[in-house]
Design an enzyme around this catalytic site. Structure first.
Site, short mmCIF file in Angstrom:
data_model
loop_
_atom_site.label_atom_id
_atom_site.label_comp_id
_atom_site.label_asym_id
_atom_site.label_seq_id
_atom_site.Cartn_x
_atom_site.Cartn_y
_atom_site.Cartn_z
N TYR A 76 0.85 -1.20 0.00
CA TYR A 76 0.00 0.00 0.00
C TYR A 76 0.88 1.24 0.00
CZ TYR A 76 -3.22 3.63 1.50
OH TYR A 76 -3.94 4.79 1.56
N GLU A 126 -3.25 7.71 -4.18
CA GLU A 126 -3.31 6.45 -3.46
C GLU A 126 -3.15 5.29 -4.43
OE1 GLU A 126 -6.02 4.48 0.01
OE2 GLU A 126 -7.06 5.09 -1.80
#
Length: 421
Positions: A143, A231
């Site tokens: 992530y 993101e």
């Protein structure tokens, strides 16, 4: 999937016991557009192409993916949770991995259909494009995100060596795995900063130097394009030892539209609330909610107070609408059009405290709006301040059936009673 990051960069309005989405002053672009932009900055992304018709699908398979046996077909809407979404036609999932001879069939079942996810609400969003991507052989999923952080007064990189699932779940299950690296907005990202991020990601086989360069390129993209959030989930490690942005979400600051014209040309108004699109065109601050009392107020603070007092008297606001301090008569007319276009609105409350904004301008706008729009709901008006007597006279001489109020509390109470009647 985006929840924890969104909590850091946005907020919600609580109305009638329900959490409502707040309109954000930022541009949101589709996944395929983000991938193209990242590619321009040297970030590794999967090979892919966006298509909007079955003819385009056929051509893409033949020309872009001549040797692929499997492809990923991704519906393109401006909302998360696509993979677990459901089309109103009955098709489960907005993301499918299929054999090449099935691509046209599955794409045809997505295009033009409404996809409902946990973020779209029950109305869902129409899929106008699908994104065809190569299927990567992934050996590791991580992530990565960059946001604007109030505490450090600059960009903040968040990384976790586990990814592919919601950051909320990661934060709950593996809080010690999440690292945060603040970046000095003046000095920019350093090799040391990028190395800390790579150490937090802990890639298994990707070259460390190349990984550091990928992190630096992502930061340069964030900085040079006026991003408010970038993101990547997952930031994947492939069997060829590369870091690849397998799925990304990018938002951009609306205040930078004047210098990011190419990026803001990517805006897809068909994916936005049409009322908010209409309001933006005439420079009104509008946020659609789920209540029954439409509000038109000047000033954000007074608008919030109006919503609170409506709730206090047992009503529910249908919107936040700030016409500002310099609204023209035309803007007032357009504001009424937006309010009356909402089928849920059963009453309208106009609350104006005239300082810079003049009460007579508001009154003239209300009268002209009534001539253009068929007002079928009761309208409660509270005017106070600059030119208030002229404004009240304009309304009285118009012959309109209005409910007048002496103060905000009185106006809110009358709006709720009008709703009940």
């Amino acid at each position: 999937m985006r929840g924890l990051v969104n909590k850091l960069v946005s907020r919600s309005l609580s109305v009638a016991g329900k959490w409502q989405h707040q309109q954000l002053r930022r541009l949101n672009i589709h996944e395929y557009q983000g991938a193209e932009l990242m590619g321009k900055y040297g970030v590794n992304v999967p090979k892919g192409v966006a298509v909007s018709s079955l003819d385009d699908v056929k051509n893409a398979i033949e020309q872009v993916f001549p040797n692929e046996t499997e492809l990923v077909v991704k519906s393109q809407i401006l909302a998360g949770g696509r993979g677990l979404g459901t089309f109103k036609s009955g098709l489960k999932g907005g993301v499918h991995i299929v054999n090449r001879d099935q691509v046209q069939d599955i794409a045809g079942k997505m295009l033009g259909q409404v996809l409902v996810t946990k973020q779209t609400g029950p109305q869902g969003k129409v899929v106008s494009k699908v994104y065809l991507c190569e299927k990567l052989s992934l050996v590791n999923e991580m992530y990565f995100s960059i946001i604007l952080d109030r505490k450090s007064a600059g960009p903040l990189i968040i990384a976790c060596k586990k990814g592919g699932t919601s950051i909320e779940d990661l934060a709950e299950k593996f809080p010690d795995m999440i690292i945060k690296v603040p970046i000095d907005v003046f000095a920019g990202i350093t090799d040391e900063d990028a190395a800390k991020v790579v150490d937090g990601l802990a890639p298994k086989s990707a070259d460390r130097k190349d990984s550091i360069e990928q992190v630096k390129k992502l930061y340069e993209l964030f900085r040079k394009t006026d991003c408010t959030m970038l993101e990547i989930n997952p930031l994947a490690e492939t069997s060829t030892n590369q870091l690849v942005a397998a799925d990304a979400k990018l938002n951009f600051d609306d205040n930078a539209a004047f210098r990011q014209k190419e990026i803001f040309a990517l805006r897809d108004p068909t994916q936005e609330d049409p009322r908010e699109v209409a309001a933006a065109k005439v420079d009104l601050n509008y946020i659609g909610l789920d209540g029954e009392i439409g509000c038109m107020v000047n000033g954000a603070g007074l608008a919030m107070a109006t919503m609170d007092i409506i709730k206090l008297h047992g009503g529910t606001p249908a919107n936040f609408l700030d016409v500002g301090g310099n609204a023209s008569e035309h803007q007032v007319v357009e504001a009424f059009k937006i309010l009356t276009s909402d089928d849920k609105v059963k009453a309208i409350l106009v609350n104006i405290f005239g300082g810079i904004m003049k009460c007579d301008v508001i009154a003239s706008g209300i009268v002209n709006a009534a001539k253009e729009v068929s007002l079928k709901v009761p309208v409660v008006v509270r005017l106070e301040g600059t030119n208030v007597e002229q404004g009240k006279r304009i309304l009285k001489e118009s012959g309109m059936k209005l409910i007048t109020a002496d103060d905000l509390d009185d106006a809110a109470e009358k709006a709720v009673k009008a709703l009940a009647n």
